[in-house]
Design a protein around this motif. Sequence first.
Motif, short mmCIF file in Angstrom:
data_model
loop_
_atom_site.label_atom_id
_atom_site.label_comp_id
_atom_site.label_asym_id
_atom_site.label_seq_id
_atom_site.Cartn_x
_atom_site.Cartn_y
_atom_site.Cartn_z
N ILE A 1 7.63 -5.60 -16.32
CA ILE A 1 8.19 -4.35 -16.83
C ILE A 1 8.93 -4.58 -18.14
O ILE A 1 9.08 -3.67 -18.96
CB ILE A 1 9.13 -3.70 -15.78
N ASN A 2 9.40 -5.82 -18.37
CA ASN A 2 10.11 -6.13 -19.61
C ASN A 2 9.15 -6.39 -20.78
O ASN A 2 9.54 -6.25 -21.94
CB ASN A 2 11.00 -7.36 -19.43
N ASP A 3 7.92 -6.75 -20.47
CA ASP A 3 6.94 -7.05 -21.52
C ASP A 3 6.34 -5.74 -22.03
O ASP A 3 5.26 -5.32 -21.60
CB ASP A 3 5.85 -7.97 -20.97
N VAL A 4 7.05 -5.10 -22.95
CA VAL A 4 6.63 -3.77 -23.43
C VAL A 4 5.38 -3.84 -24.30
O VAL A 4 4.76 -2.81 -24.56
CB VAL A 4 7.78 -3.10 -24.19
N ASP A 5 5.01 -5.04 -24.77
CA ASP A 5 3.83 -5.17 -25.61
C ASP A 5 2.57 -5.48 -24.81
O ASP A 5 1.48 -5.59 -25.38
CB ASP A 5 4.05 -6.28 -26.65
N SER A 6 2.72 -5.62 -23.51
CA SER A 6 1.57 -5.93 -22.68
C SER A 6 0.64 -4.73 -22.54
O SER A 6 1.07 -3.58 -22.46
CB SER A 6 2.04 -6.38 -21.29
N ARG A 7 -0.66 -5.01 -22.51
CA ARG A 7 -1.64 -3.95 -22.32
C ARG A 7 -1.54 -3.35 -20.91
O ARG A 7 -1.99 -2.23 -20.67
CB ARG A 7 -3.05 -4.48 -22.56
N ASP A 8 -0.99 -4.13 -19.98
CA ASP A 8 -0.89 -3.68 -18.60
C ASP A 8 0.44 -3.02 -18.29
O ASP A 8 0.77 -2.81 -17.12
CB ASP A 8 -1.09 -4.89 -17.65
N TRP A 9 1.21 -2.70 -19.33
CA TRP A 9 2.55 -2.17 -19.06
C TRP A 9 2.49 -0.85 -18.30
O TRP A 9 3.29 -0.63 -17.38
CB TRP A 9 3.32 -1.96 -20.37
N GLU A 10 1.59 0.04 -18.66
CA GLU A 10 1.49 1.33 -17.98
C GLU A 10 1.18 1.12 -16.50
O GLU A 10 1.76 1.80 -15.63
CB GLU A 10 0.40 2.20 -18.63
N THR A 11 0.26 0.18 -16.19
CA THR A 11 -0.05 -0.12 -14.79
C THR A 11 1.17 -0.68 -14.07
O THR A 11 1.47 -0.31 -12.92
CB THR A 11 -1.22 -1.13 -14.71
N ASN A 12 1.89 -1.56 -14.76
CA ASN A 12 3.10 -2.14 -14.15
C ASN A 12 4.18 -1.07 -13.95
O ASN A 12 4.93 -1.13 -12.97
CB ASN A 12 3.64 -3.25 -15.06
N PHE A 13 4.22 -0.11 -14.85
CA PHE A 13 5.21 0.97 -14.71
C PHE A 13 4.88 1.85 -13.51
O PHE A 13 5.78 2.30 -12.77
CB PHE A 13 5.25 1.81 -15.98
N ILE A 14 3.58 2.10 -13.28
CA ILE A 14 3.18 2.89 -12.10
C ILE A 14 3.57 2.15 -10.83
O ILE A 14 4.07 2.76 -9.86
CB ILE A 14 1.67 3.17 -12.15
N LYS A 15 3.36 0.84 -10.81
CA LYS A 15 3.77 0.04 -9.65
C LYS A 15 5.29 0.08 -9.48
O LYS A 15 5.80 0.14 -8.36
CB LYS A 15 3.30 -1.41 -9.82
N TYR A 16 5.99 0.06 -10.60
CA TYR A 16 7.46 0.10 -10.56
C TYR A 16 7.95 1.41 -9.95
O TYR A 16 8.86 1.41 -9.11
CB TYR A 16 7.99 -0.07 -11.99
N CYS A 17 7.33 2.52 -10.35
CA CYS A 17 7.71 3.82 -9.78
C CYS A 17 7.41 3.86 -8.28
O CYS A 17 8.17 4.45 -7.49
CB CYS A 17 6.98 4.94 -10.49
N GLY A 18 6.29 3.22 -7.88
CA GLY A 18 5.98 3.15 -6.46
C GLY A 18 7.00 2.32 -5.69
O GLY A 18 7.36 2.65 -4.56
N GLN A 19 7.47 1.25 -6.33
CA GLN A 19 8.49 0.41 -5.71
C GLN A 19 9.78 1.20 -5.45
O GLN A 19 10.46 0.98 -4.45
CB GLN A 19 8.79 -0.79 -6.63
N LEU A 20 10.06 2.15 -6.31
CA LEU A 20 11.27 2.97 -6.18
C LEU A 20 11.05 4.20 -5.30
O LEU A 20 11.99 4.99 -5.11
CB LEU A 20 11.75 3.41 -7.57
N ASN A 21 9.81 4.37 -4.82
CA ASN A 21 9.46 5.58 -4.05
C ASN A 21 9.72 6.85 -4.85
O ASN A 21 10.22 7.85 -4.33
CB ASN A 21 10.24 5.63 -2.73
N CYS A 22 9.37 6.77 -6.14
CA CYS A 22 9.56 7.93 -7.02
C CYS A 22 8.53 9.00 -6.68
O CYS A 22 7.32 8.74 -6.69
CB CYS A 22 9.41 7.50 -8.47
N PRO A 23 8.97 10.22 -6.37
CA PRO A 23 8.03 11.28 -6.00
C PRO A 23 7.35 11.95 -7.20
O PRO A 23 6.53 12.84 -7.03
CB PRO A 23 8.93 12.28 -5.27
N ILE A 24 7.71 11.51 -8.41
CA ILE A 24 7.21 12.13 -9.64
C ILE A 24 5.99 11.36 -10.15
O ILE A 24 5.92 10.13 -10.03
CB ILE A 24 8.30 12.16 -10.73
#
Length: 248
Positions: free
Chosen positions: A48-71
């Motif tokens: 999530i800290n590697d903002v230049d990674s091509r996979d950042w969006e995928t990692n962010f979706i996983k991060y939101c899932g980790q938080l049980n974000c309903p959005i």
Amino acid sequence: MYRRKLTALGYVQPEGINLNDDKSFKNLIVWLENQKIRSYKIEDRGPINDVDSRDWETNFIKYCGQLNCPIDPKDRPAVVDWLLGLAVHFEYQDNAEKFKQETSENVLNRRSSAPKVVNTNPLDALDFQSPDFIEGVNKLAGLLNINPHPDHLVTLQAISKMVKSRLNNEALQNPGEFVHQGKPYPIFESDLGFETGDFILNNAGKALRLLHIHDLRELQTQINECIVAVQLLTANPKTDTKLGKVGR
């Protein structure tokens, strides 16, 4: 819309968030995770800290899932608002005792004890739309032979420009160098170079062309001044005949 929450959380630029800018959005997410939410262990925050990674969006979706974000993670405004609310919740939990001692009375007492800044600039107290101010601007324009504009603030800009160029100390001491003498240029009798088919538009084009030429001449003068200034710094006209060379 996030300013209050960001200010409460101590974000550096609470009014500078642009969710349409990937860098601004990603930096905010990284800051929230590292400073406030702390859902991952430090050693697990790399993706999530590697903002230049091509996979950042995928990692962010996983991060939101980790938080049980309903959005939906792709709905940036909504997901940021939810994450800010979560961060405020954790901030309160971490400092519950401190916030419990905060009352409206304490806040009011701090505000009343804060030093009051007295503004001494008389211009700040002027009403620029009052009839007296408008009348004063028009009278001043008449004294300076400036044609008044329907918008008095435009007239005031013209007055300011004339004062800076014609009534400064240098111009008053050497008026001949600043006040042009001789027969006025017949601007409306000159050739425009093209034809619009409308008399008024033709005259407006002539005026704009003259103003453009004036700006170019002023630019050329500034360029010449820069060249002279550089030459003064780099040139050394002194000749040392003993050494048989020019300069140092």
